[in-house]
Design an enzyme around this catalytic site. Sequence first.
Site, PDB file in Angstrom:
ATOM      1  N   ARG A   1     -20.285  21.794   6.774  1.00  0.00           N
ATOM      2  CA  ARG A   1     -20.274  20.436   7.161  1.00  0.00           C
ATOM      3  C   ARG A   1     -18.644  19.836   7.355  1.00  0.00           C
ATOM      4  NH1 ARG A   1     -25.078  18.144   4.870  1.00  0.00           N
ATOM      5  NH2 ARG A   1     -26.053  19.371   3.565  1.00  0.00           N
TER       6      ARG A   1
ATOM      7  N   SER B   1     -14.791  23.677  10.612  1.00  0.00           N
ATOM      8  CA  SER B   1     -14.142  23.452  11.628  1.00  0.00           C
ATOM      9  C   SER B   1     -13.041  24.454  12.669  1.00  0.00           C
ATOM     10  CB  SER B   1     -14.386  21.941  12.383  1.00  0.00           C
ATOM     11  OG  SER B   1     -13.602  21.261  11.550  1.00  0.00           O
TER      12      SER B   1
ATOM     13  N   TYR C   1     -31.860   8.567   8.328  1.00  0.00           N
ATOM     14  CA  TYR C   1     -30.428   8.455   8.512  1.00  0.00           C
ATOM     15  C   TYR C   1     -30.480   6.675   9.252  1.00  0.00           C
ATOM     16  CZ  TYR C   1     -31.051  13.737   9.265  1.00  0.00           C
ATOM     17  OH  TYR C   1     -30.939  15.218   9.301  1.00  0.00           O
TER      18      TYR C   1
END
Length: 331
Positions: free
Chosen positions: A208, A212, A56
């Site tokens: 992802r 939301s 990352y």
Amino acid sequence: MQVRQLGSSGPKVSAIALGCMGMSGMYGPADRAESIATIHAALDAGITLIDTGDFYGMGHNEMLIAEALKGVPRDRYQLSVKFGALRDPSGAWVGFDARPAAVKTFLAHSLQRLGVDHIDIYRPARLDPGVPIEDTVGAIAEMVKAGYVGHAGLSEVGSDTIRRASAASPICDLQIEYSLISRGVEDSILPALRQAGVAVTAYGVLSRGLISGRWSKDALGPADWRAHSPRFQGGNVDRNLALVEALRAEAKARGASVAGIAIAWVMAQGADIIPVIGARRRAQLDEALGALDIKLGPDDLAALERAAPKGAAAGERYNAQGMATLDSERG
């Protein structure tokens, strides 16, 4: 904070984990100060499990976490680290390496970047098709015996690999995507995990960001890899956003947010499932923590499944821009 057991061989961890990938550019630019403040807020809220990967930001994420955790007593947090993905200087994915020597080399680098003497859960990020899984987890087991690793985990593998790995070495958890609209693990992977006494650390519980409750079709910037994901493209995204609206109605009827309902649904699927929340801002974290107060009974769960039936989502298999070799095996 509620506590859950990370498999029959693993430690007790907070019922929600903090995933830090988004703090290192995978979803576009991130604010360093806000990222560190979010990690601090997570610790203050009782979250103990912090998830990262050595690839990352090519080490950026581990160094960011090290900065945030400086001075924090080591027994207040647990680090889960994925390894093995290979990237070139442009950031392109160029392969995967889970050979025993690579396992130990990647681990040495992560220990240095994180500034710790051990990592609590260490896992290959994907299956290396050129290396028997027994060899990979065997190398991790050696590092457990040497004190550099607490427990071995897996990520993005299927039922056959789960059984083989568990027969070779104790495995505490599998990290894999699981959400109301990404439920492929239920067919054979989840039963295999439960038979082996292996927990789930579930990422993508908000698909992802899709569920939301705040995402819109114009939200993707040029540096956001989701722009290349099938679930966010063309007619797929319209179909998926229709599911989100159905979930929004159910959440509103229960006085909750879409995100809160989605996280609570994952937690309700079993005490052996720990959602990994990819919050990179404190406001996102606060909303996720609210899921701990949402209690879903049988009628609630049935209503949510009617709103987002299994298999209704579009474009759920991620396979774009050279990442096919890093995709989870089918099982």
